[in-house]
Motif scaffolding. Structure first.
Motif: not given
Length: 122
Positions: A108-122
């Motif tokens: 899921d493109i939106h969930d993917f983006k949010d999950t990755v950003a969470y672990y990279i950007d906090g």
């Protein structure tokens, strides 16, 4: 630019994952199998995230994860499990093994983006 390693044996999944990451400004290092992933982490000390397919040939994702968690130089890097086999209890199995999160395929493109950003950007 944050550097992310994607460990994925399926070329189409690798292309999609890489495109999504690069379109969000991340640098991507690709590994098509677990052995290549272990070589890459020894050469790239500046990785900030690892996306790890759990159904890899030869050395599966859980085995790769065990090796990663034993390496002092990379054990702090968050690892997100990627899998097409989204069964009840899988998320817990992978997080109990040491992954910080779980993304099921198809992505899921939106969930993917949010999950990755969470672990990279906090």
């Amino acid at each position: 630019m944050a550097k992310v390693m994607v460990v994925e044996d399926n070329p189409m999944n690798m292309e999609l994952t890489t495109d999504l990451l690069e379109s969000n400004g991340y640098e991507v290092i690709q590994a098509e199998n677990g052995y290549k992933a272990l070589d890459i982490v020894n050469e790239n000390k500046d990785l900030v995230l690892i996306l790890l397919d759990m159904q890899l040939p030869d050395l599966d994702g859980l085995e790769v994860l065990k090796h990663l968690k034993k390496l002092d130089t990379v054990k702090h890097i968050p690892v997100i499990a990627l899998t097409a086999y989204a069964m009840r209890g899988d998320k817990e199995k992978y997080t109990d093994a040491g992954c910080v999160d779980y993304i099921s395929k198809p992505i899921d493109i939106h969930d993917f983006k949010d999950t990755v950003a969470y672990y990279i950007d906090g």
